[in-house]
Design a protein around this motif. Structure first.
Motif, PDB file in Angstrom:
ATOM      1  N   GLY A 100       0.382  -1.266   0.313  1.00 36.92           N
ATOM      2  CA  GLY A 100       0.159  -0.112  -0.307  1.00 36.92           C
ATOM      3  C   GLY A 100       0.736   0.976  -0.049  1.00 36.92           C
ATOM      4  N   LEU A 101       2.178   1.202  -0.266  1.00 35.98           N
ATOM      5  CA  LEU A 101       2.762   2.414  -0.368  1.00 35.98           C
ATOM      6  C   LEU A 101       2.915   3.728  -2.324  1.00 35.98           C
ATOM      7  CD1 LEU A 101       6.204   1.045   0.769  1.00 35.98           C
ATOM      8  CD2 LEU A 101       4.750   1.473   2.152  1.00 35.98           C
ATOM      9  N   SER A 102       2.970   4.293  -1.343  1.00 35.52           N
ATOM     10  CA  SER A 102       2.370   5.793  -2.096  1.00 35.52           C
ATOM     11  C   SER A 102       3.935   6.059  -2.439  1.00 35.52           C
ATOM     12  CB  SER A 102       1.675   6.149  -1.975  1.00 35.52           C
ATOM     13  OG  SER A 102       1.145   7.696  -2.665  1.00 35.52           O
ATOM     14  N   TRP A 103       3.832   5.724  -3.773  1.00 41.45           N
ATOM     15  CA  TRP A 103       5.542   6.548  -4.410  1.00 41.45           C
ATOM     16  C   TRP A 103       5.206   7.832  -5.587  1.00 41.45           C
ATOM     17  CZ3 TRP A 103       3.838   1.550  -5.046  1.00 41.45           C
ATOM     18  CH2 TRP A 103       3.350   1.067  -6.960  1.00 41.45           C
ATOM     19  N   SER A 104       4.814   8.184  -6.213  1.00 39.85           N
ATOM     20  CA  SER A 104       3.912   8.945  -6.344  1.00 39.85           C
ATOM     21  C   SER A 104       5.051  10.045  -6.391  1.00 39.85           C
ATOM     22  CB  SER A 104       2.909   9.679  -6.958  1.00 39.85           C
ATOM     23  OG  SER A 104       2.071   9.945  -6.300  1.00 39.85           O
ATOM     24  N   ALA A 105       4.835  11.067  -4.930  1.00 41.40           N
ATOM     25  CA  ALA A 105       5.500  11.841  -5.005  1.00 41.40           C
ATOM     26  C   ALA A 105       6.438  11.833  -3.459  1.00 41.40           C
ATOM     27  CB  ALA A 105       4.275  12.848  -3.837  1.00 41.40           C
ATOM     28  N   ASN A 106       6.703  10.388  -3.169  1.00 47.60           N
ATOM     29  CA  ASN A 106       8.315   9.704  -2.175  1.00 47.60           C
ATOM     30  C   ASN A 106       8.647   8.802  -2.652  1.00 47.60           C
ATOM     31  OD1 ASN A 106       9.838   9.552  -0.082  1.00 47.60           O
ATOM     32  ND2 ASN A 106       8.468   9.189   0.874  1.00 47.60           N
ATOM     33  N   SER A 107       9.276   8.377  -3.203  1.00 47.42           N
ATOM     34  CA  SER A 107       9.989   7.410  -3.391  1.00 47.42           C
ATOM     35  C   SER A 107      10.640   6.349  -2.095  1.00 47.42           C
ATOM     36  CB  SER A 107      11.104   7.040  -4.907  1.00 47.42           C
ATOM     37  OG  SER A 107      11.406   8.103  -5.056  1.00 47.42           O
ATOM     38  N   ILE A 108      11.697   7.570  -1.591  1.00 43.74           N
ATOM     39  CA  ILE A 108      11.875   6.826  -0.135  1.00 43.74           C
ATOM     40  C   ILE A 108      11.565   6.500   0.827  1.00 43.74           C
ATOM     41  CG2 ILE A 108      13.902   7.795   1.140  1.00 43.74           C
ATOM     42  CD1 ILE A 108      15.034   9.587  -1.309  1.00 43.74           C
ATOM     43  N   PHE A 109      11.816   5.439   1.462  1.00 43.68           N
ATOM     44  CA  PHE A 109      10.442   5.336   2.968  1.00 43.68           C
ATOM     45  C   PHE A 109      11.653   4.560   3.950  1.00 43.68           C
ATOM     46  CE2 PHE A 109       7.701   4.781  -0.561  1.00 43.68           C
ATOM     47  CZ  PHE A 109       6.858   5.144  -0.023  1.00 43.68           C
ATOM     48  N   GLY A 110      11.108   4.708   4.874  1.00 46.29           N
ATOM     49  CA  GLY A 110      12.475   3.331   6.102  1.00 46.29           C
ATOM     50  C   GLY A 110      11.595   2.888   6.856  1.00 46.29           C
ATOM     51  N   LEU A 111      12.605   1.422   7.709  1.00 46.40           N
ATOM     52  CA  LEU A 111      11.874   0.718   7.740  1.00 46.40           C
ATOM     53  C   LEU A 111      12.706   1.083   8.983  1.00 46.40           C
ATOM     54  CD1 LEU A 111      10.367  -2.345   8.232  1.00 46.40           C
ATOM     55  CD2 LEU A 111      12.397  -3.380   7.398  1.00 46.40           C
ATOM     56  N   ARG A 112      12.105   0.513  10.091  1.00 47.78           N
ATOM     57  CA  ARG A 112      12.109   0.519  11.621  1.00 47.78           C
ATOM     58  C   ARG A 112      11.157  -0.943  12.036  1.00 47.78           C
ATOM     59  NH1 ARG A 112       9.877   6.122  13.663  1.00 47.78           N
ATOM     60  NH2 ARG A 112       7.504   5.570  13.567  1.00 47.78           N
ATOM     61  N   GLY A 113      12.338  -1.121  13.376  1.00 49.09           N
ATOM     62  CA  GLY A 113      11.226  -2.719  14.685  1.00 49.09           C
ATOM     63  C   GLY A 113      11.538  -2.119  15.536  1.00 49.09           C
ATOM     64  N   LEU A 114      10.334  -2.456  16.232  1.00 46.38           N
ATOM     65  CA  LEU A 114      10.442  -2.134  17.629  1.00 46.38           C
ATOM     66  C   LEU A 114       9.423  -3.714  17.928  1.00 46.38           C
ATOM     67  CD1 LEU A 114       8.246   0.077  16.055  1.00 46.38           C
ATOM     68  CD2 LEU A 114       8.262   1.164  18.125  1.00 46.38           C
ATOM     69  N   VAL A 115      10.842  -3.618  19.367  1.00 43.04           N
ATOM     70  CA  VAL A 115      10.445  -5.395  19.485  1.00 43.04           C
ATOM     71  C   VAL A 115      10.380  -5.016  21.353  1.00 43.04           C
ATOM     72  CG1 VAL A 115      11.893  -7.392  17.845  1.00 43.04           C
ATOM     73  CG2 VAL A 115      13.277  -5.735  20.054  1.00 43.04           C
ATOM     74  N   LYS A 116       9.384  -5.875  22.370  1.00 44.97           N
ATOM     75  CA  LYS A 116       9.151  -6.321  23.548  1.00 44.97           C
ATOM     76  C   LYS A 116       8.935  -7.610  24.394  1.00 44.97           C
ATOM     77  CE  LYS A 116       4.115  -4.847  23.655  1.00 44.97           C
ATOM     78  NZ  LYS A 116       3.006  -4.697  24.182  1.00 44.97           N
ATOM     79  N   ALA A 117       9.315  -7.824  25.216  1.00 48.10           N
ATOM     80  CA  ALA A 117       9.495  -9.124  25.430  1.00 48.10           C
ATOM     81  C   ALA A 117       8.489  -9.189  26.816  1.00 48.10           C
ATOM     82  CB  ALA A 117      10.641  -9.278  26.269  1.00 48.10           C
ATOM     83  N   GLN A 118       7.618 -10.207  27.084  1.00 52.68           N
ATOM     84  CA  GLN A 118       6.874 -10.418  28.159  1.00 52.68           C
ATOM     85  C   GLN A 118       6.598 -11.631  28.925  1.00 52.68           C
ATOM     86  OE1 GLN A 118       5.501  -8.785  25.570  1.00 52.68           O
ATOM     87  NE2 GLN A 118       4.723 -10.437  24.391  1.00 52.68           N
ATOM     88  N   TYR A 119       6.068 -12.401  29.899  1.00 51.76           N
ATOM     89  CA  TYR A 119       5.629 -14.159  29.979  1.00 51.76           C
ATOM     90  C   TYR A 119       4.576 -13.674  31.086  1.00 51.76           C
ATOM     91  CZ  TYR A 119       8.006 -12.188  34.691  1.00 51.76           C
ATOM     92  OH  TYR A 119       8.837 -11.818  35.955  1.00 51.76           O
ATOM     93  N   ILE A 120       4.465 -14.944  31.657  1.00 51.09           N
ATOM     94  CA  ILE A 120       3.653 -15.158  32.334  1.00 51.09           C
ATOM     95  C   ILE A 120       3.924 -15.473  33.761  1.00 51.09           C
ATOM     96  CG2 ILE A 120       1.657 -16.949  33.473  1.00 51.09           C
ATOM     97  CD1 ILE A 120       1.127 -16.504  30.195  1.00 51.09           C
TER      98      ILE A 120
END
Length: 149
Positions: A100-120
């Motif tokens: 769903g990226l729209s590249w007509s006005a912008n062809s540069i994008f950034g990817l970042r990841g967020l991670v978190k841990a949990q337990y029972i």
């Protein structure tokens, strides 16, 4: 002290290569996070993690795509996770267009990841947060400026 760390962020094409330039209609665009977890985190009861992949549109100053992934720690202390199909027949690829990226006005994008841990901590107690999380640096990539008529 438990830790969960993003060791790397990759944008991978249909050849399995870490790429930064994608044809919006024909190149697969898989989002990949390389992760590491400490032994004491893996030793917690029913330890798991949640990850969010975000594609950032710098010209619109917004997150264009946000997709989640979660799992138990099944692969040991060093592993990778991904979103987006970059295998199989070309019609099955997750392309920039399918993201769903729209590249007509912008062809540069950034990817970042967020991670978190949990337990029972004990049966029936529900999830408890662990002070183990990380946010990756931005991985920049470009979509070729192609258009359909």
């Amino acid at each position: 002290m438990p830790f969960l760390k993003v060791e790397g962020v990759r944008t991978v094409n249909q050849s399995g290569q870490n790429a930064t330039l994608f044809d919006p209609f024909s190149d697969a665009l898989a989002l990949v996070l390389d992760l590491s977890a400490s032994a004491d985190l893996l030793a917690l009861p029913q330890a798991s993690f949640s990850a969010t992949f975000q594609i950032f549109d710098p010209h619109g100053n917004r997150v264009a795509v946000s997709t989640a992934y979660g799992s138990a720690f099944n692969w040991g202390p060093r592993f990778w996770i991904s979103k987006g199909n970059n295998w199989g027949p070309p019609t099955a690829y997750q392309t920039a267009e399918k993201w769903g990226l729209s590249w007509s006005a912008n062809s540069i994008f950034g990817l970042r990841g967020l991670v978190k841990a949990q337990y029972i901590p004990s049966p029936g107690s529900g999830w408890a947060a662990v002070d183990a999380f990380d946010v990756s640096p931005m991985r920049w990539f470009r979509v070729k400026e192609k258009f359909r008529l």
